[in-house]
Design a protein around this motif. Structure first.
Motif, PDB file in Angstrom:
ATOM      1  N   TYR A 204       0.908  -1.167  -0.186  1.00 52.71           N
ATOM      2  CA  TYR A 204      -0.061  -0.098  -0.018  1.00 52.71           C
ATOM      3  C   TYR A 204       0.898   1.178   0.191  1.00 52.71           C
ATOM      4  O   TYR A 204       0.716   2.377  -0.914  1.00 52.71           O
ATOM      5  CB  TYR A 204      -0.865   0.029   1.123  1.00 52.71           C
ATOM      6  N   PHE A 205       1.869   1.391   0.938  1.00 51.88           N
ATOM      7  CA  PHE A 205       2.655   2.374   0.897  1.00 51.88           C
ATOM      8  C   PHE A 205       3.501   2.703  -0.064  1.00 51.88           C
ATOM      9  O   PHE A 205       4.113   3.709  -0.511  1.00 51.88           O
ATOM     10  CB  PHE A 205       3.249   2.665   2.538  1.00 51.88           C
ATOM     11  N   LEU A 206       3.994   1.519  -0.686  1.00 55.65           N
ATOM     12  CA  LEU A 206       5.007   1.600  -1.806  1.00 55.65           C
ATOM     13  C   LEU A 206       4.498   2.108  -3.028  1.00 55.65           C
ATOM     14  O   LEU A 206       4.920   2.797  -3.842  1.00 55.65           O
ATOM     15  CB  LEU A 206       5.621   0.228  -2.141  1.00 55.65           C
ATOM     16  N   SER A 207       3.241   1.874  -2.979  1.00 54.93           N
ATOM     17  CA  SER A 207       2.212   2.362  -4.260  1.00 54.93           C
ATOM     18  C   SER A 207       1.496   3.564  -4.312  1.00 54.93           C
ATOM     19  O   SER A 207       0.883   4.010  -5.079  1.00 54.93           O
ATOM     20  CB  SER A 207       1.085   1.282  -4.702  1.00 54.93           C
ATOM     21  N   GLU A 208       2.000   4.296  -2.755  1.00 54.79           N
ATOM     22  CA  GLU A 208       1.205   5.353  -2.556  1.00 54.79           C
ATOM     23  C   GLU A 208       1.768   6.794  -3.683  1.00 54.79           C
ATOM     24  O   GLU A 208       1.052   7.519  -4.023  1.00 54.79           O
ATOM     25  CB  GLU A 208       1.312   5.806  -1.282  1.00 54.79           C
ATOM     26  N   ASN A 209       3.000   6.358  -3.746  1.00 61.36           N
ATOM     27  CA  ASN A 209       3.589   7.486  -4.991  1.00 61.36           C
ATOM     28  C   ASN A 209       4.698   6.768  -5.653  1.00 61.36           C
ATOM     29  O   ASN A 209       5.376   6.002  -5.419  1.00 61.36           O
ATOM     30  CB  ASN A 209       4.320   8.710  -4.094  1.00 61.36           C
TER      31      ASN A 209
END
Length: 258
Positions: free
Chosen positions: A204-209
């Motif tokens: 989730y956080f890897l794909s956030e930006n």
């Protein structure tokens, strides 16, 4: 943003790693980590007033004082810790809480934050948080109860009133605010285990930006973190009294080397 899946479970090391990342990196950071059973005390708290020391000793719980304020919390392998560090002079800490709530909503979990930035489901707490500022960098970290031993959590944080009376040393201490708690696992539509949940959080956080990427501690990072662990976070003077002076450290200061 660097996304770090920290696989160390030693509370001394992990609390040291947060301070190391805060003070020695310039990049924004998200770190996911767990501790073996331990009790984490806020920077401005009294151990005697917050912890059931008999229970902690009998169960081999590490007692560790963190770099941020806030209340005392119990960690075990059923609890996840989320640390956010970034460069920001005018930070809105509520934004970090909202990011966790948004993450949970993708799993069909309706959670809400309160005035203390705790996250609750139906009035039951699943997450507490604390924050601190160092120069132009800020750190926000939160617990996330997934499948924690709630009985041990409650017992470990029940300080003996007679024991607490010994805190009259002239200092002003911050007291924890107790709340009824629950595990996130009980509120999921579909059962998942904590390993799956950890992978979900990292993805989730890897794909956030688009610029986010994974980062692993280098050997030099680990050496510096362990130095800080030895000099501060594994010492009784820091953990029980909040006293630490790097000038008195036999090995000097720590620094990132690349």
């Amino acid at each position: 943003m660097y996304c770090i899946n920290n696989t160390y479970t030693n509370a001394y090391f992990n609390l040291a790693s947060e301070e190391y990342l805060l003070k020695n990196f310039s990049e924004d950071i998200f770190m996911l980590w767990q501790n073996e059973p331990s009790i984490i005390v806020g920077k401005y708290q009294s151990v005697l007033a917050e912890i059931n020391l008999d229970f902690a000793e009998k169960n081999g719980l590490k007692i560790v004082r963190r770099f941020s304020g806030g209340g005392t919390v119990f960690h075990d392998s059923g609890n996840l810790n989320l640390t956010f560090i970034e460069n920001n002079k005018n930070v809105n800490f509520d934004r970090f809480t909202q990011r966790i709530i948004d993450l949970l909503s993708k799993l069909g979990v309706h959670a809400e934050s309160d005035a203390r930035r705790a996250i609750n489901i139906n009035g039951l707490k699943i997450s507490g948080s604390a924050q601190c500022v160092h120069k132009d960098r800020v750190m926000f970290h939160a617990t996330l109860l997934f499948s924690s031993d709630l009985s041990s959590l409650i017992t470990s944080l029940e300080a003996d009133p007679a024991q607490a009376e010994n805190t009259d040393d002239g200092r002003i201490y911050v007291k924890s605010v107790k709340s009824p708690v629950t595990n996130l696992q009980k509120h999921l539509d579909k059962p998942i285990d904590i390993s799956f949940f950890k992978k979900y959080i990292m993805t989730y956080f890897l794909s956030e930006n688009t610029g986010n990427k994974t980062y692993q501690f280098t050997k030099k990072d680990v050496v510096s973190i362990k130095q800080l662990e030895e000099e501060k976070y594994a010492t009784k003077d820091w953990n029980y009294s909040g006293n630490y002076s790097p000038l008195n450290s036999p090995r000097g200061t720590f620094a990132r080397k690349q």
